[in-house]
Every structure is written in structure tokens, then in C-alpha cells.
Design a protein around this motif. Structure first.
Motif, PDB file in Angstrom:
ATOM      1  N   GLU A 126      -5.704   7.508   3.999  1.00  0.00           N
ATOM      2  CA  GLU A 126      -6.544   8.603   3.517  1.00  0.00           C
ATOM      3  C   GLU A 126      -6.080   9.931   4.108  1.00  0.00           C
ATOM      4  OE1 GLU A 126     -10.530   7.367   4.500  1.00  0.00           O
ATOM      5  OE2 GLU A 126     -10.601   5.941   2.833  1.00  0.00           O
TER       6      GLU A 126
ATOM      7  N   LEU B 183      -9.645  -2.232   0.794  1.00  0.00           N
ATOM      8  CA  LEU B 183     -10.244  -0.995   1.289  1.00  0.00           C
ATOM      9  C   LEU B 183     -11.625  -1.172   1.912  1.00  0.00           C
ATOM     10  CD1 LEU B 183      -9.114   1.455  -1.525  1.00  0.00           C
ATOM     11  CD2 LEU B 183      -8.053   1.014   0.690  1.00  0.00           C
TER      12      LEU B 183
ATOM     13  N   ARG C 299     -15.239   4.663   3.364  1.00  0.00           N
ATOM     14  CA  ARG C 299     -14.049   5.000   2.575  1.00  0.00           C
ATOM     15  C   ARG C 299     -14.262   6.325   1.868  1.00  0.00           C
ATOM     16  NH1 ARG C 299     -11.788   4.273  -2.592  1.00  0.00           N
ATOM     17  NH2 ARG C 299     -13.581   3.289  -3.554  1.00  0.00           N
TER      18      ARG C 299
ATOM     19  N   ARG D   5      -6.111   2.001   6.589  1.00  0.00           N
ATOM     20  CA  ARG D   5      -6.803   2.683   5.489  1.00  0.00           C
ATOM     21  C   ARG D   5      -7.099   4.133   5.853  1.00  0.00           C
ATOM     22  NH1 ARG D   5     -12.064   3.719   5.022  1.00  0.00           N
ATOM     23  NH2 ARG D   5     -12.710   2.018   6.388  1.00  0.00           N
TER      24      ARG D   5
END
Length: 114
Positions: A22, A78, A85, A18
Motif C-alpha cells: 500500500e 489482503l 486495508r 500488504r
């Protein structure tokens, strides 16, 4: 076999995927193809072949469609890990790129130096 199960399912590896997804969105360029190329270079140190790029892009599109149709599933992917996040990034796109990153992290070029 045990190594593959850990790389595919371990919460730390999903969190790392994840975070890579990003980063790829922030630094990898504007197009999805550029972002996938950036992800491959970041994980393996080489450029993807045309065949690899095509397969990864098709996988991304399949996952993007899946997550656009099921936001709860994207949220589930996520939420792995403790690192917060980036809420400013598109949920479905980040989830789809997370799955691509997870796939890349299972390439032997990622976890084994030759």
C-alpha cells in the motif's frame, strides 16, 4: 528452514507485506517499475539490478493476472492481520504487490545486516 517458513507464511509478515504494498502505491511513483524499485530500496537499502527488476516485474504481472481472475483469492491475501486495508487502492494490484513485497522480505538483505 524454519525461518523461511515463518517469513513466507506468518500472518504478521503477510500483513507487513500488504502495508508495504500500500505504501509503495502511494509513495513509489506512478509506474509499476518505479514502485518495485521503491519497494526494493525500502526493504534492502539498495537499487535492484536489471535482472532482479525484470524477475520481480514478471512475478508481479503473473500475480496481477491471477488476482484479476480470482477476486476471492486476492481478498484472502489482503485480509491478513488487524491493520485495516486501504480500500481506495485496486484490489488485484495491491494483492500482486503484496506478493512481491513478501518476496522482498525474504531476501537476506531485508532481515540480515552485513
Amino acid at each position: 528452514p524454519l525461518q523461511a517458513l515463518i517469513l513466507l507464511n506468518d500472518p504478521q509478515f503477510m500483513e507487513a507485506a500488504r502495508i508495504l504494498a500500500e505504501r509503495v502505491q502511494r509513495e513509489g511513483g506512478q509506474s509499476v517499475l518505479d514502485q518495485i524499485i521503491y519497494a526494493v530500496r525500502s526493504t534492502t537499502g539498495r537499487r535492484p539490478s536489471q535482472e532482479e527488476l525484470k524477475m520481480l516485474h514478471e512475478y508481479y504481472e503473473e500475480e496481477l493476472d491471477r488476482f484479476r481472475n480470482n477476486e476471492a483469492e486476492a481478498e484472502e491475501v489482503l485480509k491478513q492481520g488487524e491493520y485495516p486495508r486501504n480500500e481506495s487502492l485496486d484490489l488485484a494490484k495491491t494483492a500482486a504487490l503484496t506478493m512481491v513485497a513478501n518476496t522482498l522480505m525474504n531476501f537476506d538483505g531485508f532481515y540480515m545486516k552485513r
